[in-house]
Design an enzyme around this catalytic site. Structure first.
Site, PDB file in Angstrom:
ATOM      1  N   ASP A   1       0.863  -1.172   0.000  1.00  0.00           N
ATOM      2  CA  ASP A   1       0.000   0.000   0.000  1.00  0.00           C
ATOM      3  C   ASP A   1       0.905   1.230   0.000  1.00  0.00           C
ATOM      4  O   ASP A   1       1.985   1.208   0.599  1.00  0.00           O
ATOM      5  CB  ASP A   1      -0.925   0.024   1.227  1.00  0.00           C
ATOM      6  CG  ASP A   1      -2.097   0.978   1.046  1.00  0.00           C
ATOM      7  OD1 ASP A   1      -3.191   0.510   0.699  1.00  0.00           O
ATOM      8  OD2 ASP A   1      -1.906   2.198   1.233  1.00  0.00           O
TER       9      ASP A   1
ATOM     10  N   ASP B   1      -7.694  -3.151  -5.156  1.00  0.00           N
ATOM     11  CA  ASP B   1      -8.823  -2.618  -4.378  1.00  0.00           C
ATOM     12  C   ASP B   1      -8.609  -1.112  -4.335  1.00  0.00           C
ATOM     13  O   ASP B   1      -8.038  -0.576  -3.390  1.00  0.00           O
ATOM     14  CB  ASP B   1      -8.816  -3.237  -2.984  1.00  0.00           C
ATOM     15  CG  ASP B   1     -10.056  -2.887  -2.185  1.00  0.00           C
ATOM     16  OD1 ASP B   1     -10.954  -2.232  -2.741  1.00  0.00           O
ATOM     17  OD2 ASP B   1     -10.124  -3.253  -1.000  1.00  0.00           O
TER      18      ASP B   1
ATOM     19  N   CYS C   1     -15.229   0.210  -3.794  1.00  0.00           N
ATOM     20  CA  CYS C   1     -16.447   0.260  -2.969  1.00  0.00           C
ATOM     21  C   CYS C   1     -17.237   1.498  -3.367  1.00  0.00           C
ATOM     22  O   CYS C   1     -17.740   2.239  -2.524  1.00  0.00           O
ATOM     23  CB  CYS C   1     -16.117   0.243  -1.478  1.00  0.00           C
ATOM     24  SG  CYS C   1     -14.939   1.487  -0.940  1.00  0.00           S
TER      25      CYS C   1
END
Length: 429
Positions: free
Chosen positions: A262, A308, A361
């Site tokens: 990340d 993601d 999302c």
């Protein structure tokens, strides 16, 4: 503290939020520090009421005829929690720390107001500027989709197959009255408490020994679609706290290698402890090191790269209702640039024949289908895998009705699937 005092505190905190335009968690923390007489249960009740307000701010304001903190709190107590105007008046009269007595206009609104004639963005409880964006995806259903996003979210757990089975987890948590989730074969749904909060599952032995992890069913489905297999080389490129990393590792049965990365070192911090608790042994955490390319040795070697992607989070409004009111058009533009960048970074890591799984999302086409179209234009070597084909391979064919219009991705929403909002697409090199 009595319920009326909780209402007064909620009005005070919402007034602070309105003035300072900051995250609700910060306002709640500061209020607690300056009101130490309030116990943990009182603070939880106040927070629950504030979140009920924020989930339905537009529709509550419309019905009350005002969006003042007081009007919104009264509306949440009446329209969300079902407390009558007479009962509210009695509660207020019974407490010296209560809000002022109800006015005639407030009584009338509480007793007879409806959402008749309200525009879609009011009925759906989302910012007006997002109306055209949501209409593009949902058409005339956008208000209903938004309304579903304004309800309380369930508490879902994922069973960690490295530590046991769903049947074992259901038995260990039987005192919480769990049920299997309707779509994920690894999911367990725990009923919420009366005030809308979930029970403290992170103190349960089943959680502490790694048998279960907190993970929305939609996130579980996204991880299952990725189909991480034993022996593969897998990269979770935007791993964050590692929820999907752990799910992928369990699917790999601790065989092969999974790399978690990340760009924000702080977001990776919880993954070390979580992986140990989950019994994960095939994980390498590749933390950022300034300008160094910590993934360079993995170029063209990954069987699977999971992206993601950073997004507006429009699919998680049930859990983060204040975020939708702080969201601005400029933030959408920023996220699109970040999504293009991370997809480009992912492309170099996928080996010939490997696959790239793109997840957000978000419900917005600007962050989903549009980004994939731009990516394929820049990387013509990647072809989309029809989402129904990917679902069939993952044993999730029952989710076919939730494919998007062109069949390129899966679009989950609270109204459709009972999950958080997620978009999932698969591409192959």
């Amino acid at each position: 503290m009595k319920p009326a005092a909780h209402a007064s505190a909620a009005i005070e905190i919402l007034t602070d939020l309105e003035a300072k335009k900051r995250p609700v968690a910060d306002a709640l923390k500061d209020w607690g520090l300056t009101h130490r007489f309030a116990g943990s249960k009182d603070r939880a009740q106040i927070a629950s009421l504030i979140y009920d307000v924020l989930r339905k701010r537009s529709s509550l304001g419309f019905r009350m005829g005002a969006e003042t903190p007081r009007a919104l709190v009264l509306g949440a107590l009446a329209f969300t929690r079902g407390i009558s105007a007479d009962d509210l008046a009695a509660q207020f009269a019974d407490s010296p720390h209560a809000p002022d007595a109800l006015s005639d206009a407030e009584r009338k609104a509480l007793n007879s107001s409806t959402l008749e004639g309200a525009p879609a963005f009011v009925r759906g409880d989302y910012p007006q500027w997002l109306d055209a964006h949501l209409q593009r995806i949902f058409g005339e259903d956008r208000a209903d989709e938004g309304a579903a996003l304004s309800e309380r979210a369930p508490l879902d757990l994922r069973v960690n197959l490295l530590k046991g089975t769903r049947e074992e987890a259901l038995a260990e948590l039987s005192h919480l009255h769990p049920e299997p989730t309707p779509h994920s074969p690894l999911g367990i749904r725990i009923p919420l408490l009366a005030d809308g909060r979930g029970p403290p599952v992170q103190s349960e032995p089943a959680f502490l020994k790694g048998l279960v992890e907190v993970q929305d069913e939609g996130s579980q489905i996204a991880s299952l679609i990725a189909q991480a297999k034993p022996g593969e080389q897998v990269i979770d490129l935007c791993a964050g706290g590692g929820g999907k990393t752990l799910a992928l590792s369990a699917g790999m049965e601790n065989k092969g290698q999974i790399f978690a990365h990340d760009r924000d070192l702080r977001r990776l911090a919880p993954l070390h402890e979580r992986a140990e608790r989950a019994g994960v042994r095939n994980l390498q955490i590749r933390s950022p090191r300034g300008k160094e390319d910590v993934l360079k040795d993995l170029e063209g070697k990954a069987d699977l790269v999971l992206v993601d992607a950073p997004c507006t989070g429009a699919g998680t409004w049930r859990r983060n209702p204040d975020a939708k009111w702080r969201m601005r058009p400029g933030s959408l533009e920023i996220r699109q640039k970040e999504q293009d960048a991370v997809l480009g970074d992912a492309a170099r890591l996928v080996k010939p024949g490997g696959r790239l799984v793109y997840i957000t999302c978000s419900l917005l086409a600007e962050e989903n289908e549009d980004r994939l179209q731009a990516f394929r234009a820049a990387h013509p070597g990647f072809r989309p895998v029809p989402i129904r084909e990917a679902l069939s391979a993952a044993g999730l064919g029952a989710l076919d009705p939730y494919a998007n219009a062109d069949g390129s991705g899966l679009l989950l929403t609270p109204r459709r699937s009972g999950t958080d909002g997620f978009f999932v697409a698969v591409l192959r090199q």
